[in-house]
Every structure is written in C-alpha cells, then in structure tokens.
Motif scaffolding. Structure first.
Motif, PDB file in Angstrom:
ATOM      1  N   MET A  69       0.830  -1.170   0.000  1.00 33.51           N
ATOM      2  CA  MET A  69       0.000   0.000   0.000  1.00 33.51           C
ATOM      3  C   MET A  69       0.886   1.250   0.000  1.00 33.51           C
ATOM      4  SD  MET A  69      -2.999   1.086   2.661  1.00 33.51           S
ATOM      5  CE  MET A  69      -4.070  -0.257   2.257  1.00 33.51           C
ATOM      6  N   PHE A  70       1.916   1.218   0.811  1.00 29.20           N
ATOM      7  CA  PHE A  70       2.839   2.355   0.861  1.00 29.20           C
ATOM      8  C   PHE A  70       3.501   2.567  -0.490  1.00 29.20           C
ATOM      9  CE2 PHE A  70       7.055   4.149   1.521  1.00 29.20           C
ATOM     10  CZ  PHE A  70       6.758   5.294   2.231  1.00 29.20           C
ATOM     11  N   LEU A  71       3.914   1.479  -1.133  1.00 26.68           N
ATOM     12  CA  LEU A  71       4.604   1.578  -2.411  1.00 26.68           C
ATOM     13  C   LEU A  71       3.691   2.161  -3.489  1.00 26.68           C
ATOM     14  CD1 LEU A  71       7.211   1.016  -3.947  1.00 26.68           C
ATOM     15  CD2 LEU A  71       6.336  -1.250  -4.439  1.00 26.68           C
ATOM     16  N   VAL A  72       2.435   1.745  -3.514  1.00 32.04           N
ATOM     17  CA  VAL A  72       1.482   2.284  -4.490  1.00 32.04           C
ATOM     18  C   VAL A  72       1.298   3.781  -4.259  1.00 32.04           C
ATOM     19  CG1 VAL A  72      -0.933   2.227  -5.240  1.00 32.04           C
ATOM     20  CG2 VAL A  72       0.292   0.099  -4.830  1.00 32.04           C
ATOM     21  N   GLY A  73       1.173   4.178  -2.997  1.00 27.94           N
ATOM     22  CA  GLY A  73       1.035   5.600  -2.678  1.00 27.94           C
ATOM     23  C   GLY A  73       2.273   6.398  -3.027  1.00 27.94           C
ATOM     24  N   ALA A  74       3.436   5.810  -2.811  1.00 25.15           N
ATOM     25  CA  ALA A  74       4.685   6.505  -3.146  1.00 25.15           C
ATOM     26  C   ALA A  74       4.813   6.688  -4.653  1.00 25.15           C
ATOM     27  CB  ALA A  74       5.878   5.733  -2.596  1.00 25.15           C
ATOM     28  N   LEU A  75       4.445   5.664  -5.413  1.00 25.40           N
ATOM     29  CA  LEU A  75       4.499   5.792  -6.872  1.00 25.40           C
ATOM     30  C   LEU A  75       3.484   6.821  -7.384  1.00 25.40           C
ATOM     31  CD1 LEU A  75       4.961   2.063  -7.914  1.00 25.40           C
ATOM     32  CD2 LEU A  75       6.655   3.901  -8.006  1.00 25.40           C
ATOM     33  N   ALA A  76       2.292   6.836  -6.786  1.00 23.89           N
ATOM     34  CA  ALA A  76       1.291   7.823  -7.182  1.00 23.89           C
ATOM     35  C   ALA A  76       1.756   9.226  -6.832  1.00 23.89           C
ATOM     36  CB  ALA A  76      -0.043   7.517  -6.511  1.00 23.89           C
ATOM     37  N   THR A  77       2.410   9.390  -5.699  1.00 22.95           N
ATOM     38  CA  THR A  77       2.939  10.700  -5.323  1.00 22.95           C
ATOM     39  C   THR A  77       4.006  11.151  -6.299  1.00 22.95           C
ATOM     40  OG1 THR A  77       2.465  10.262  -2.998  1.00 22.95           O
ATOM     41  CG2 THR A  77       4.057  11.993  -3.469  1.00 22.95           C
ATOM     42  N   LEU A  78       4.882  10.247  -6.664  1.00 20.68           N
ATOM     43  CA  LEU A  78       5.912  10.561  -7.653  1.00 20.68           C
ATOM     44  C   LEU A  78       5.278  10.940  -8.986  1.00 20.68           C
ATOM     45  CD1 LEU A  78       8.951  10.643  -8.263  1.00 20.68           C
ATOM     46  CD2 LEU A  78       8.760   8.255  -8.958  1.00 20.68           C
ATOM     47  N   ALA A  79       4.233  10.216  -9.380  1.00 21.48           N
ATOM     48  CA  ALA A  79       3.563  10.499 -10.646  1.00 21.48           C
ATOM     49  C   ALA A  79       2.855  11.857 -10.621  1.00 21.48           C
ATOM     50  CB  ALA A  79       2.564   9.394 -10.964  1.00 21.48           C
ATOM     51  N   THR A  80       2.368  12.294  -9.469  1.00 22.27           N
ATOM     52  CA  THR A  80       1.693  13.587  -9.401  1.00 22.27           C
ATOM     53  C   THR A  80       2.673  14.746  -9.344  1.00 22.27           C
ATOM     54  OG1 THR A  80       1.489  13.382  -7.002  1.00 22.27           O
ATOM     55  CG2 THR A  80      -0.387  12.705  -8.322  1.00 22.27           C
ATOM     56  N   VAL A  81       3.883  14.502  -8.857  1.00 20.53           N
ATOM     57  CA  VAL A  81       4.871  15.578  -8.750  1.00 20.53           C
ATOM     58  C   VAL A  81       5.664  15.748 -10.043  1.00 20.53           C
ATOM     59  CG1 VAL A  81       6.948  16.292  -7.489  1.00 20.53           C
ATOM     60  CG2 VAL A  81       5.021  15.359  -6.258  1.00 20.53           C
ATOM     61  N   LEU A  82       5.892  14.671 -10.753  1.00 18.15           N
ATOM     62  CA  LEU A  82       6.689  14.738 -11.975  1.00 18.15           C
ATOM     63  C   LEU A  82       6.184  15.759 -13.002  1.00 18.15           C
ATOM     64  CD1 LEU A  82       7.922  11.141 -12.760  1.00 18.15           C
ATOM     65  CD2 LEU A  82       9.277  13.170 -12.370  1.00 18.15           C
ATOM     66  N   PRO A  83       4.879  15.857 -13.276  1.00 18.17           N
ATOM     67  CA  PRO A  83       4.436  16.849 -14.249  1.00 18.17           C
ATOM     68  C   PRO A  83       4.790  18.295 -13.876  1.00 18.17           C
ATOM     69  CG  PRO A  83       2.704  15.258 -13.894  1.00 18.17           C
ATOM     70  CD  PRO A  83       3.783  14.975 -12.897  1.00 18.17           C
ATOM     71  N   LEU A  84       4.947  18.559 -12.588  1.00 17.96           N
ATOM     72  CA  LEU A  84       5.337  19.912 -12.170  1.00 17.96           C
ATOM     73  C   LEU A  84       6.745  20.248 -12.639  1.00 17.96           C
ATOM     74  CD1 LEU A  84       3.982  19.835  -8.509  1.00 17.96           C
ATOM     75  CD2 LEU A  84       2.936  20.943 -10.486  1.00 17.96           C
ATOM     76  N   PHE A  85       7.632  19.243 -12.607  1.00 13.93           N
ATOM     77  CA  PHE A  85       9.010  19.466 -13.018  1.00 13.93           C
ATOM     78  C   PHE A  85       9.191  19.345 -14.524  1.00 13.93           C
ATOM     79  CE2 PHE A  85       9.547  17.915  -8.606  1.00 13.93           C
ATOM     80  CZ  PHE A  85      10.126  19.059  -8.086  1.00 13.93           C
ATOM     81  N   LEU A  86       8.345  18.557 -15.165  1.00 11.06           N
ATOM     82  CA  LEU A  86       8.474  18.350 -16.603  1.00 11.06           C
ATOM     83  C   LEU A  86       7.700  19.377 -17.424  1.00 11.06           C
ATOM     84  CD1 LEU A  86       8.173  14.463 -16.700  1.00 11.06           C
ATOM     85  CD2 LEU A  86      10.249  15.851 -16.766  1.00 11.06           C
TER      86      LEU A  86
END
Length: 70
Positions: free
Chosen positions: A1-18
């Motif tokens: 569950m933690f890993l899924v949330g961490a990946l989703a968090t990474l996916a939501t932050v990446l568009p800000l930098f890209l």
C-alpha cells in the motif's frame, strides 16, 4: 500500500518538473495511500513490540504454581 502511494505521489509531482499537464484527480487520492500504508506498518510494529514485551514478562515472572522459595 505504501509503495502504491509513493508511486502515485511521484507520478503527481513529476508533471510539475516536466512542465506537462497535471494528472487526473484520482492520482492525488491514490497518493494518500502512502500515509495509510505508513500507519498500517507503524501499527504492526507497535503490536509486535507489545507482544514481545508480554512474552518477555511472562518468561521472567514467577509461575503461580511454583512453590515459594525459602
């Protein structure tokens, strides 16, 4: 569950930098799983500590059926 949330968090932050468009709102809700997974893991650690403490106290405590020393 933690890993899924961490990946989703990474996916939501990446568009800000890209500089791309933000992801749908579902990804933001999925990122909350990281905190939920952390709480579940923390409660498991606490339960384990309590169980080990009880087991340790049971080993060191004198048995009620043992004859008194002396």
């Amino acid at each position: 569950m933690f890993l899924v949330g961490a990946l989703a968090t990474l996916a939501t932050v990446l568009p800000l930098f890209l500089g791309t468009h933000p992801l749908p709102w579902e990804f933001y809700w999925m990122s909350m799983l990281m905190g939920a997974g952390f709480l579940i893991a923390g409660s498991g650690v606490v339960r384990s500590v309590v169980a080990q403490r009880r087991q340790s106290e049971a080993v060191t405590a004198p048995s009620p059926s043992a004859p008194p020393a002396g």
